[in-house]
Design an enzyme around this catalytic site. Sequence first.
Site, PDB file in Angstrom:
ATOM      1  N   GLU A  43      38.633  57.452 149.348  1.00 44.58           N
ATOM      2  CA  GLU A  43      39.151  57.649 147.994  1.00 44.58           C
ATOM      3  C   GLU A  43      40.615  57.210 147.943  1.00 44.58           C
ATOM      4  O   GLU A  43      41.469  57.813 148.602  1.00 44.58           O
ATOM      5  CB  GLU A  43      39.021  59.119 147.602  1.00 44.58           C
ATOM      6  CG  GLU A  43      39.638  59.470 146.264  1.00 44.58           C
ATOM      7  CD  GLU A  43      39.660  60.969 146.007  1.00 44.58           C
ATOM      8  OE1 GLU A  43      40.582  61.431 145.313  1.00 44.58           O
ATOM      9  OE2 GLU A  43      38.763  61.683 146.504  1.00 44.58           O
ATOM     10  N   THR A  73      42.317  60.799 141.765  1.00 48.25           N
ATOM     11  CA  THR A  73      43.396  61.229 140.875  1.00 48.25           C
ATOM     12  C   THR A  73      43.351  60.433 139.566  1.00 48.25           C
ATOM     13  O   THR A  73      44.379  60.022 139.028  1.00 48.25           O
ATOM     14  CB  THR A  73      44.787  61.097 141.542  1.00 48.25           C
ATOM     15  OG1 THR A  73      44.695  61.482 142.918  1.00 48.25           O
ATOM     16  CG2 THR A  73      45.799  62.038 140.874  1.00 48.25           C
ATOM     17  N   LYS A 133      34.281  68.537 141.824  1.00 43.79           N
ATOM     18  CA  LYS A 133      35.386  68.750 142.766  1.00 43.79           C
ATOM     19  C   LYS A 133      36.000  70.122 142.492  1.00 43.79           C
ATOM     20  O   LYS A 133      36.586  70.340 141.433  1.00 43.79           O
ATOM     21  CB  LYS A 133      36.433  67.644 142.582  1.00 43.79           C
ATOM     22  CG  LYS A 133      37.719  67.836 143.370  1.00 43.79           C
ATOM     23  CD  LYS A 133      38.682  66.687 143.088  1.00 43.79           C
ATOM     24  CE  LYS A 133      40.016  66.886 143.774  1.00 43.79           C
ATOM     25  NZ  LYS A 133      40.920  65.723 143.581  1.00 43.79           N
TER      26      LYS A 133
END
Length: 209
Positions: A43, A73, A133
């Site tokens: 990621e 993000t 998440k």
Amino acid sequence: MNKIEIIEKIKQEKIISVVRYKDQEKIEKIVESIIEGGINLIEITMTIPNAIEIIKKLANKYKDSNVIIGAGTVVDFQIAKEAIDVGAQFVVSPILNKEIIKVCNELNIVTIPGIATPTEAYEAMKSGAEILKLFPSNIFKPNIIKTLKGPFPEIKLMPTGGINLDNMNEWIDNGAIALGIGGELLKGFNGDNYEEIINTVRLFRKKII
């Protein structure tokens, strides 16, 4: 890989490496070291300068391998689209943004929105997110997952934040399908000792249930 295959790979490998490093010139070699250590889910966070270009370069580099490059993000659906356009195969967000989920679903891309409450979990799943998440997970105890599985038995959670060698398997034992691990993988990295990253990743890879 298609969306279903990537979800299965996340469940099988159990660790997504969250790469967040200030020196963009070192990112490619950091990623190489993480992969050599045994983690294939990468990621790249949007907090890295020129993150979209980095994702594009890495996606092209590893397109014929088992390595999966994603964007992290991500807080805006337009950024999600940009990342997907250059090759990101999954999109992770620290927040619940339904527009991001919608865009990813339309493009058949795995989306992992951030949630911290039962209401957010419900809204994320209702919007079509398959994996959630749990963030920041270091404000919870691992049994939060078992608690959430009470009202939401089908929930698939990936705790991120504060995951380390000492607590990782407690999260898995409580029902996490995968873990997002970032800073701990680079804990001993001084900017040049890439072998330290490789060895640290191997420790995580060896210990994961």
